[in-house]
Design a protein around this motif. Sequence first.
Motif, PDB file in Angstrom:
ATOM      1  N   PHE A  43     108.917 -80.218  33.363  1.00 16.09           N
ATOM      2  CA  PHE A  43     107.597 -79.676  33.040  1.00 16.09           C
ATOM      3  C   PHE A  43     106.359 -79.767  33.826  1.00 16.09           C
ATOM      4  CE2 PHE A  43     109.455 -79.609  28.581  1.00 16.09           C
ATOM      5  CZ  PHE A  43     109.124 -78.514  28.335  1.00 16.09           C
ATOM      6  N   ASN A  44     106.869 -80.357  35.318  1.00 19.63           N
ATOM      7  CA  ASN A  44     105.785 -80.547  36.155  1.00 19.63           C
ATOM      8  C   ASN A  44     105.004 -79.351  36.496  1.00 19.63           C
ATOM      9  OD1 ASN A  44     104.741 -80.505  39.064  1.00 19.63           O
ATOM     10  ND2 ASN A  44     104.891 -82.642  38.536  1.00 19.63           N
ATOM     11  N   ASN A  45     103.781 -79.558  36.358  1.00 22.30           N
ATOM     12  CA  ASN A  45     102.816 -78.177  36.569  1.00 22.30           C
ATOM     13  C   ASN A  45     103.113 -77.406  37.790  1.00 22.30           C
ATOM     14  OD1 ASN A  45     101.795 -79.030  34.111  1.00 22.30           O
ATOM     15  ND2 ASN A  45      99.753 -79.918  34.943  1.00 22.30           N
ATOM     16  N   ASN A  46     103.383 -77.895  39.003  1.00 24.28           N
ATOM     17  CA  ASN A  46     103.362 -77.487  40.276  1.00 24.28           C
ATOM     18  C   ASN A  46     104.939 -77.267  40.750  1.00 24.28           C
ATOM     19  OD1 ASN A  46     100.673 -77.174  40.761  1.00 24.28           O
ATOM     20  ND2 ASN A  46     100.700 -79.408  41.128  1.00 24.28           N
ATOM     21  N   LEU A  90     108.849 -69.561  34.900  1.00 22.55           N
ATOM     22  CA  LEU A  90     107.735 -68.857  33.927  1.00 22.55           C
ATOM     23  C   LEU A  90     106.938 -68.016  35.140  1.00 22.55           C
ATOM     24  CD1 LEU A  90     106.626 -71.297  31.204  1.00 22.55           C
ATOM     25  CD2 LEU A  90     108.047 -69.346  30.982  1.00 22.55           C
ATOM     26  N   HIS A  91     106.591 -68.608  36.210  1.00 21.40           N
ATOM     27  CA  HIS A  91     105.705 -67.929  37.183  1.00 21.40           C
ATOM     28  C   HIS A  91     106.676 -66.880  37.993  1.00 21.40           C
ATOM     29  CE1 HIS A  91     102.756 -67.490  40.040  1.00 21.40           C
ATOM     30  NE2 HIS A  91     103.692 -67.561  41.227  1.00 21.40           N
ATOM     31  N   ALA A  92     107.940 -66.967  38.002  1.00 23.97           N
ATOM     32  CA  ALA A  92     108.654 -65.940  38.724  1.00 23.97           C
ATOM     33  C   ALA A  92     108.923 -64.695  37.542  1.00 23.97           C
ATOM     34  CB  ALA A  92     110.199 -66.386  38.914  1.00 23.97           C
ATOM     35  N   LEU A  93     108.991 -64.929  36.444  1.00 16.40           N
ATOM     36  CA  LEU A  93     109.022 -63.894  35.382  1.00 16.40           C
ATOM     37  C   LEU A  93     107.767 -63.440  34.749  1.00 16.40           C
ATOM     38  CD1 LEU A  93     112.026 -65.629  33.218  1.00 16.40           C
ATOM     39  CD2 LEU A  93     112.129 -63.705  34.800  1.00 16.40           C
ATOM     40  N   PHE A  94     106.602 -64.183  34.671  1.00 13.01           N
ATOM     41  CA  PHE A  94     105.429 -63.781  33.908  1.00 13.01           C
ATOM     42  C   PHE A  94     104.391 -63.930  34.808  1.00 13.01           C
ATOM     43  CE2 PHE A  94     108.462 -65.109  30.545  1.00 13.01           C
ATOM     44  CZ  PHE A  94     108.866 -63.900  30.148  1.00 13.01           C
ATOM     45  N   GLY A  95     104.328 -64.555  35.725  1.00 17.14           N
ATOM     46  CA  GLY A  95     103.137 -65.064  37.011  1.00 17.14           C
ATOM     47  C   GLY A  95     102.367 -66.057  36.282  1.00 17.14           C
ATOM     48  N   ILE A  96     102.838 -66.860  35.364  1.00 19.52           N
ATOM     49  CA  ILE A  96     102.301 -68.008  34.877  1.00 19.52           C
ATOM     50  C   ILE A  96     102.685 -69.389  35.114  1.00 19.52           C
ATOM     51  CG2 ILE A  96     101.206 -66.431  32.695  1.00 19.52           C
ATOM     52  CD1 ILE A  96     103.292 -68.141  31.016  1.00 19.52           C
ATOM     53  N   LYS A  97     101.548 -70.209  35.182  1.00 14.27           N
ATOM     54  CA  LYS A  97     102.145 -71.688  35.310  1.00 14.27           C
ATOM     55  C   LYS A  97     101.313 -72.532  34.285  1.00 14.27           C
ATOM     56  CE  LYS A  97     103.569 -71.978  40.199  1.00 14.27           C
ATOM     57  NZ  LYS A  97     103.268 -72.821  41.673  1.00 14.27           N
ATOM     58  N   PRO A  98     101.956 -72.711  33.039  1.00 19.38           N
ATOM     59  CA  PRO A  98     101.093 -73.443  32.252  1.00 19.38           C
ATOM     60  C   PRO A  98     100.891 -74.904  32.547  1.00 19.38           C
ATOM     61  CG  PRO A  98     103.041 -72.127  31.137  1.00 19.38           C
ATOM     62  CD  PRO A  98     102.971 -72.190  32.469  1.00 19.38           C
ATOM     63  N   ALA A  99      99.502 -75.414  32.188  1.00 21.07           N
ATOM     64  CA  ALA A  99      99.145 -76.993  32.378  1.00 21.07           C
ATOM     65  C   ALA A  99      99.803 -77.596  31.454  1.00 21.07           C
ATOM     66  CB  ALA A  99      97.782 -76.821  32.727  1.00 21.07           C
ATOM     67  N   TRP A 100     101.061 -78.138  31.276  1.00 20.01           N
ATOM     68  CA  TRP A 100     101.659 -78.615  30.224  1.00 20.01           C
ATOM     69  C   TRP A 100     100.976 -80.213  29.899  1.00 20.01           C
ATOM     70  CZ3 TRP A 100     104.779 -76.072  27.310  1.00 20.01           C
ATOM     71  CH2 TRP A 100     105.426 -74.867  27.742  1.00 20.01           C
ATOM     72  N   PHE A 101     100.606 -80.590  31.112  1.00 25.65           N
ATOM     73  CA  PHE A 101     100.070 -82.230  30.898  1.00 25.65           C
ATOM     74  C   PHE A 101      98.572 -82.049  30.701  1.00 25.65           C
ATOM     75  CE2 PHE A 101     104.520 -82.525  32.929  1.00 25.65           C
ATOM     76  CZ  PHE A 101     104.809 -83.725  32.076  1.00 25.65           C
TER      77      PHE A 101
END
Length: 511
Positions: free
Chosen positions: A335-338, A346-357
């Motif tokens: 779940f590391n943000n970067n 998720l970034h490859a599929l939808f272009g998003i990087k959720p800030a889980w922490f």
Amino acid sequence: MSLKMSLSRWLPPVLLAAVLLAALYVVVAVHAAGETLLAGTILVIAALAAWIYSSSKAYAYRYLFPGIGAALIFVVFPMVYTMGIGFTNHSSKNLLKFPRATQYLIDETHQVEGQSLQFTLHADGAEFRARFENPETQAAFVSGPLALKNNNPLELAVEPAENVKIPLGEPLQLRDLIPRQAALKALTFVTPDGRKLRMTGLRQFGPVEPLYEPRGDGTLLNKENGDVLTANFTTGFYENQRGERIQPGFQVNVGLDNYRRIFTDSAFREPFIRIFVWTVMFSALTVFFAAALGMLLAVLFNWDALKFKGVYRIMLFLPYAVPGFISILVFKGLFNNNFGEINLILHALFGIKPAWFSDPTLAKIMLLIVNVWLGYPYMMVVCMGLIKAIPADLYEASAVAGAGPLVNFFRITLPLILKPLTPLLISAFAFNFNNFVLIALLTGGRPDFIDTSVPAGTTDLLVSYTYRIAFQDSGQQFGLAAAISTVIFAMVAVISLVQMRFTKIAREEAR
């Protein structure tokens, strides 16, 4: 034969007497160490053991007593001890008992006017000797052998160098003296004329005398500045005339003040309520989703037409076989943000990087995902066993009546496995209510609330919030943390009893 009978007759009482004598020795030693409550608990257990194993009326309890004794030591005593701390001001500033804090101040010294002595340390086999010399009069003193292996305070006499017939080796270099500085600072050397010497520099010892002088009215006089210290049994500190508190503080009984702070002090009440609500939601949602997923998989594996069921069972049980802390740390990396694989996908599929922490909502969702992953395999195995115990003719009759899988599940499977599953669900709720390891390893309770004056996190459970108060932040307030722990215990007990009560009512209505 008579000797054997005599041994069998006298050996048990002798062994019991030996054990009781050993227990009494432990009681005295523990009481001398200041742990009166623990000493009393051990004494009660020893008295029960003496009665149970010597009285014929208590014969039936001899096999139960080891378990009872263990419960008293490892369950009842910690609970009572924690509750007791909750009525005190025990904290990092108030660690000592009153007599120990008083003695600590009496033992303090300060440097007085007088000639400082030059100091050298000499090797004496595996030990050392200290040499002190007055640079003006050339008078010198030598100590006895010093081990310098600990930092315990100690007073040692020195004698004139001319009286010491053992030749001294070369003095230690500065680089060899520095590692032994802490042990040397704990030592007080007394010269033949009664002067006390303490370390004032790496190469110097100076005359010192007690800083505080006890007076007949219970106060302490500061001989350096004339302040009079009076013990304040409300705050737990010695205070001077200006109200300044002198460290160290001491423990005092504060009654219900810690409990009042929990519910009346806004600094603690606001985060406490929010964390309590999240704790209940976290526990309930974890149990619901883990049980639902485990039950669904158990029903699927009970489908006769499913192939390779054994392989699926092993694969889906693996999360439970892997130690929990390893799985949690693996998920922390995923779940590391970067750089975590989840965000990369998720970034490859939808272009998003959720800030889980850093996002409170996402952090809570992450906790639920990980905890459900850790908990569903056990629920799956239990449900599989319960489903196997359901008579097959019930499903056959249902098939004859034309019922489908959903009807079978809600009318047959769920009602029959829910009753034996209820105690497990309640215990799982209580476990997750205090699931400290998950919070500590995954989020640490963060992100923190930004509108509270005490450290508290949006993902903190009550148990991790208590830990932060007791051991990390807020001055390590052990008394307050003990009060919160007692409240948590009461809450879990009440919630569990209510759950059991409603479950019992539901079962009675179903009948």
